[in-house]
Write a protein that holds these residues in place. Structure first.
Motif, PDB file in Angstrom:
ATOM      1  N   LYS A 150       0.825  -1.230   0.014  1.00 23.44           N
ATOM      2  CA  LYS A 150       0.010  -0.089  -0.003  1.00 23.44           C
ATOM      3  C   LYS A 150       0.925   1.306  -0.015  1.00 23.44           C
ATOM      4  O   LYS A 150       0.374   2.264  -0.685  1.00 23.44           O
ATOM      5  CB  LYS A 150      -0.767   0.125   1.154  1.00 23.44           C
ATOM      6  CG  LYS A 150      -1.818   1.219   1.476  1.00 23.44           C
ATOM      7  CD  LYS A 150      -2.691   0.742   2.591  1.00 23.44           C
ATOM      8  CE  LYS A 150      -1.957   0.604   3.774  1.00 23.44           C
ATOM      9  NZ  LYS A 150      -3.103   0.183   5.031  1.00 23.44           N
ATOM     10  N   ASN A 151       1.765   1.124   0.789  1.00 21.04           N
ATOM     11  CA  ASN A 151       2.758   2.336   1.044  1.00 21.04           C
ATOM     12  C   ASN A 151       3.718   2.734  -0.119  1.00 21.04           C
ATOM     13  O   ASN A 151       3.947   3.897  -0.621  1.00 21.04           O
ATOM     14  CB  ASN A 151       3.702   2.331   2.194  1.00 21.04           C
ATOM     15  CG  ASN A 151       2.643   2.558   3.515  1.00 21.04           C
ATOM     16  OD1 ASN A 151       1.747   3.035   3.586  1.00 21.04           O
ATOM     17  ND2 ASN A 151       3.261   2.089   4.664  1.00 21.04           N
ATOM     18  N   VAL A 152       4.157   1.766  -0.898  1.00 18.60           N
ATOM     19  CA  VAL A 152       5.066   1.847  -1.917  1.00 18.60           C
ATOM     20  C   VAL A 152       4.550   1.984  -3.340  1.00 18.60           C
ATOM     21  O   VAL A 152       5.157   2.800  -3.904  1.00 18.60           O
ATOM     22  CB  VAL A 152       6.005   0.736  -1.774  1.00 18.60           C
ATOM     23  CG1 VAL A 152       7.063   0.714  -3.025  1.00 18.60           C
ATOM     24  CG2 VAL A 152       6.887   0.483  -0.678  1.00 18.60           C
ATOM     25  N   PHE A 153       3.346   1.285  -3.543  1.00 14.56           N
ATOM     26  CA  PHE A 153       2.733   1.339  -4.959  1.00 14.56           C
ATOM     27  C   PHE A 153       1.564   2.053  -5.165  1.00 14.56           C
ATOM     28  O   PHE A 153       1.183   2.331  -6.096  1.00 14.56           O
ATOM     29  CB  PHE A 153       2.662   0.053  -5.531  1.00 14.56           C
ATOM     30  CG  PHE A 153       4.056  -0.879  -5.366  1.00 14.56           C
ATOM     31  CD1 PHE A 153       4.744  -0.676  -6.517  1.00 14.56           C
ATOM     32  CD2 PHE A 153       4.043  -1.715  -4.400  1.00 14.56           C
ATOM     33  CE1 PHE A 153       5.793  -1.470  -6.317  1.00 14.56           C
ATOM     34  CE2 PHE A 153       5.530  -2.580  -4.280  1.00 14.56           C
ATOM     35  CZ  PHE A 153       6.259  -2.426  -5.369  1.00 14.56           C
ATOM     36  N   LEU A 154       0.776   2.567  -3.991  1.00 17.63           N
ATOM     37  CA  LEU A 154      -0.562   3.027  -4.135  1.00 17.63           C
ATOM     38  C   LEU A 154      -0.823   4.249  -3.372  1.00 17.63           C
ATOM     39  O   LEU A 154       0.026   4.627  -2.693  1.00 17.63           O
ATOM     40  CB  LEU A 154      -1.620   2.038  -3.435  1.00 17.63           C
ATOM     41  CG  LEU A 154      -1.480   0.481  -3.965  1.00 17.63           C
ATOM     42  CD1 LEU A 154      -2.552  -0.483  -3.415  1.00 17.63           C
ATOM     43  CD2 LEU A 154      -1.848   0.528  -5.657  1.00 17.63           C
ATOM     44  N   TRP A 155      -1.812   4.778  -3.759  1.00 14.35           N
ATOM     45  CA  TRP A 155      -2.148   6.191  -3.369  1.00 14.35           C
ATOM     46  C   TRP A 155      -3.030   5.977  -2.074  1.00 14.35           C
ATOM     47  O   TRP A 155      -3.296   5.025  -1.826  1.00 14.35           O
ATOM     48  CB  TRP A 155      -2.996   6.982  -4.470  1.00 14.35           C
ATOM     49  CG  TRP A 155      -4.701   6.166  -4.657  1.00 14.35           C
ATOM     50  CD1 TRP A 155      -5.644   6.422  -4.163  1.00 14.35           C
ATOM     51  CD2 TRP A 155      -4.433   5.162  -5.595  1.00 14.35           C
ATOM     52  NE1 TRP A 155      -6.422   5.660  -4.677  1.00 14.35           N
ATOM     53  CE2 TRP A 155      -5.872   4.956  -5.603  1.00 14.35           C
ATOM     54  CE3 TRP A 155      -3.834   4.569  -6.586  1.00 14.35           C
ATOM     55  CZ2 TRP A 155      -6.466   3.754  -6.449  1.00 14.35           C
ATOM     56  CZ3 TRP A 155      -4.339   3.392  -7.227  1.00 14.35           C
ATOM     57  CH2 TRP A 155      -5.811   3.332  -7.498  1.00 14.35           C
ATOM     58  N   SER A 156      -3.066   7.334  -1.254  1.00 16.29           N
ATOM     59  CA  SER A 156      -3.878   7.251   0.073  1.00 16.29           C
ATOM     60  C   SER A 156      -5.576   7.317  -0.359  1.00 16.29           C
ATOM     61  O   SER A 156      -5.922   7.443  -1.421  1.00 16.29           O
ATOM     62  CB  SER A 156      -3.551   8.302   0.891  1.00 16.29           C
ATOM     63  OG  SER A 156      -2.330   8.378   1.252  1.00 16.29           O
ATOM     64  N   GLY A 157      -6.199   6.563   0.763  1.00 15.50           N
ATOM     65  CA  GLY A 157      -7.662   6.618   0.277  1.00 15.50           C
ATOM     66  C   GLY A 157      -8.390   5.267   0.248  1.00 15.50           C
ATOM     67  O   GLY A 157      -7.520   4.177   0.347  1.00 15.50           O
ATOM     68  N   ARG A 158      -9.459   4.900   0.276  1.00 18.65           N
ATOM     69  CA  ARG A 158     -10.228   3.963   0.312  1.00 18.65           C
ATOM     70  C   ARG A 158     -11.046   3.540  -0.879  1.00 18.65           C
ATOM     71  O   ARG A 158     -11.760   4.671  -1.312  1.00 18.65           O
ATOM     72  CB  ARG A 158     -10.970   3.738   1.602  1.00 18.65           C
ATOM     73  CG  ARG A 158     -10.087   3.645   2.826  1.00 18.65           C
ATOM     74  CD  ARG A 158     -11.008   3.379   4.248  1.00 18.65           C
ATOM     75  NE  ARG A 158     -10.210   3.044   4.975  1.00 18.65           N
ATOM     76  CZ  ARG A 158     -10.720   2.732   6.569  1.00 18.65           C
ATOM     77  NH1 ARG A 158     -12.023   2.716   6.579  1.00 18.65           N
ATOM     78  NH2 ARG A 158      -9.971   2.608   7.559  1.00 18.65           N
ATOM     79  N   SER A 159     -11.064   2.546  -1.531  1.00 19.97           N
ATOM     80  CA  SER A 159     -11.690   2.115  -2.640  1.00 19.97           C
ATOM     81  C   SER A 159     -11.743   0.737  -3.122  1.00 19.97           C
ATOM     82  O   SER A 159     -10.699   0.009  -2.646  1.00 19.97           O
ATOM     83  CB  SER A 159     -11.728   2.850  -4.090  1.00 19.97           C
ATOM     84  OG  SER A 159     -10.421   2.763  -4.518  1.00 19.97           O
ATOM     85  N   TYR A 160     -12.527   0.052  -3.691  1.00 21.94           N
ATOM     86  CA  TYR A 160     -12.532  -1.187  -4.295  1.00 21.94           C
ATOM     87  C   TYR A 160     -11.408  -1.520  -5.022  1.00 21.94           C
ATOM     88  O   TYR A 160     -10.866  -2.582  -5.215  1.00 21.94           O
ATOM     89  CB  TYR A 160     -13.934  -1.809  -4.812  1.00 21.94           C
ATOM     90  CG  TYR A 160     -15.100  -2.109  -3.698  1.00 21.94           C
ATOM     91  CD1 TYR A 160     -14.825  -2.771  -2.661  1.00 21.94           C
ATOM     92  CD2 TYR A 160     -16.225  -1.198  -3.742  1.00 21.94           C
ATOM     93  CE1 TYR A 160     -15.763  -3.075  -2.009  1.00 21.94           C
ATOM     94  CE2 TYR A 160     -16.823  -1.323  -2.823  1.00 21.94           C
ATOM     95  CZ  TYR A 160     -16.928  -2.318  -1.914  1.00 21.94           C
ATOM     96  OH  TYR A 160     -17.987  -2.380  -1.067  1.00 21.94           O
ATOM     97  N   LEU A 161     -11.148  -0.380  -5.982  1.00 24.90           N
ATOM     98  CA  LEU A 161     -10.220  -0.611  -7.134  1.00 24.90           C
ATOM     99  C   LEU A 161      -8.603  -0.629  -6.294  1.00 24.90           C
ATOM    100  O   LEU A 161      -7.727  -1.521  -6.507  1.00 24.90           O
ATOM    101  CB  LEU A 161     -10.033   0.554  -7.915  1.00 24.90           C
ATOM    102  CG  LEU A 161      -8.996   0.705  -8.958  1.00 24.90           C
ATOM    103  CD1 LEU A 161      -8.659  -0.379  -9.562  1.00 24.90           C
ATOM    104  CD2 LEU A 161      -8.977   1.980  -9.592  1.00 24.90           C
ATOM    105  N   ARG A 162      -8.550   0.256  -5.392  1.00 24.04           N
ATOM    106  CA  ARG A 162      -7.328   0.208  -4.418  1.00 24.04           C
ATOM    107  C   ARG A 162      -7.062  -0.867  -3.747  1.00 24.04           C
ATOM    108  O   ARG A 162      -6.009  -1.474  -3.711  1.00 24.04           O
ATOM    109  CB  ARG A 162      -7.329   1.501  -3.609  1.00 24.04           C
ATOM    110  CG  ARG A 162      -6.116   1.620  -2.605  1.00 24.04           C
ATOM    111  CD  ARG A 162      -6.094   2.954  -1.685  1.00 24.04           C
ATOM    112  NE  ARG A 162      -5.175   3.312  -1.331  1.00 24.04           N
ATOM    113  CZ  ARG A 162      -4.826   2.625   0.016  1.00 24.04           C
ATOM    114  NH1 ARG A 162      -5.658   1.684   0.410  1.00 24.04           N
ATOM    115  NH2 ARG A 162      -3.730   2.929   0.749  1.00 24.04           N
ATOM    116  N   LYS A 163      -8.046  -1.515  -2.985  1.00 27.90           N
ATOM    117  CA  LYS A 163      -7.994  -2.807  -2.201  1.00 27.90           C
ATOM    118  C   LYS A 163      -7.668  -3.828  -3.384  1.00 27.90           C
ATOM    119  O   LYS A 163      -6.695  -4.802  -2.855  1.00 27.90           O
ATOM    120  CB  LYS A 163      -9.361  -3.009  -1.699  1.00 27.90           C
ATOM    121  CG  LYS A 163      -9.442  -4.045  -0.712  1.00 27.90           C
ATOM    122  CD  LYS A 163      -8.359  -3.472   0.702  1.00 27.90           C
ATOM    123  CE  LYS A 163      -8.078  -4.222   1.872  1.00 27.90           C
ATOM    124  NZ  LYS A 163      -7.352  -4.055   2.738  1.00 27.90           N
TER     125      LYS A 163
END
Length: 264
Positions: A150-163
């Protein structure tokens, strides 16, 4: 005189023939099919390209220091927007140069099944789901591997796409990096204080020495603030953080001390 036989009518031959599709209808269907096929081909090529880029990115970061993360950028932008000091405190340090007390402390605090799971602790997830039914503030169940993804590859926030992407990158780093590399990256990118990332930067900023000489109590206190390092302080620990420090130090002993890390 014989009666003439009635003549049989071939109904199949005399029936009205099926209408022949017009040339305009044929052309419309012929035009729609190639468009759909092109869309499928483009989508497949795009998915393949994204997979290759992400796979190569993960392979590359297996060997290179992770010098910046989306969370670091986000914190810096917030400080700039608030007209505050926006200097980031971070100092990439190899795993060998970090006290094993720090590695053991974050495992004891964040993910005690780290050495045995494949990125996801399903028992912990089930417990969190049950507890969250009666808790006002939901409890997370992310493993160290998930937090790194999560910290290295993704943005902050919550969504099904991010999960979904978190699951994907967690699987990749478990497969490609291995446990020691995941732990090394976590110890260098985890937020440990305001605009402070990694145990080396936190150790020098709050204890006045390198992470290589961290004591068990110092490492446990650092791990105690990880759930909310902008609210809790390493330098000025509250009564709650002092209690959590003692609990984590005990868990470090129960895990078997530094010998636990040999299983990674």
């Amino acid at each position: 005189m014989s009666t003439p036989r009635p003549v049989k009518v071939n109904r199949l031959r005399s029936s009205t023939p099926n209408p022949v599709p017009s040339r305009s209808g044929q052309s419309r269907r012929a035009g729609a099919r190639p468009w759909l096929e092109r869309a499928v081909r483009v989508g497949a090529k795009l998915m393949t390209l994204l997979f290759l880029i992400s796979f190569g990115w993960v392979v590359l970061l297996k060997y290179l220091p992770v010098s910046i993360t989306p969370l670091m950028i986000s914190r810096k932008m917030e400080a700039v927007a608030d007209d505050q000091n926006s200097k980031l405190y971070k100092d990439w340090t190899p795993y060998e140069a970090i006290s094993k007390e720090a590695a053991l402390a974050v495992i004891a605090s964040e993910d005690q099944a780290f050495s045995s799971h494949w990125g996801f602790d399903f028992d912990e997830i089930q417990d969190a789901i049950k507890e969250n039914k009666r808790r006002k503030r939901p409890r997370g169940a992310s493993t160290i591997s998930q937090q790194v993804a999560k910290n290295v590859f993704l943005w902050s926030g919550r969504s099904y796409l991010r999960k979904g992407l978190e699951v994907y990158f967690t699987f990749l780093i478990e497969l490609i990096w291995g446990k020691e590399r995941i732990l090394e990256v976590y110890l260098n990118v985890a937020e440990t204080g305001p605009l402070t990332f990694g145990v080396e930067a936190a150790s020098r900023r709050y204890y006045g020495h390198s992470a290589q000489t961290l004591t068990r109590t110092e490492a446990a206190r650092m791990a105690a603030v990880l759930p909310n390092p902008r609210l809790f302080s390493i330098k000025k620990p509250s009564a709650y953080i002092q209690k959590r420090t003692r609990q984590i130090a005990r868990q470090m002993r129960y895990l078997g001390g530094r010998g636990y890390l040999k299983n990674l």
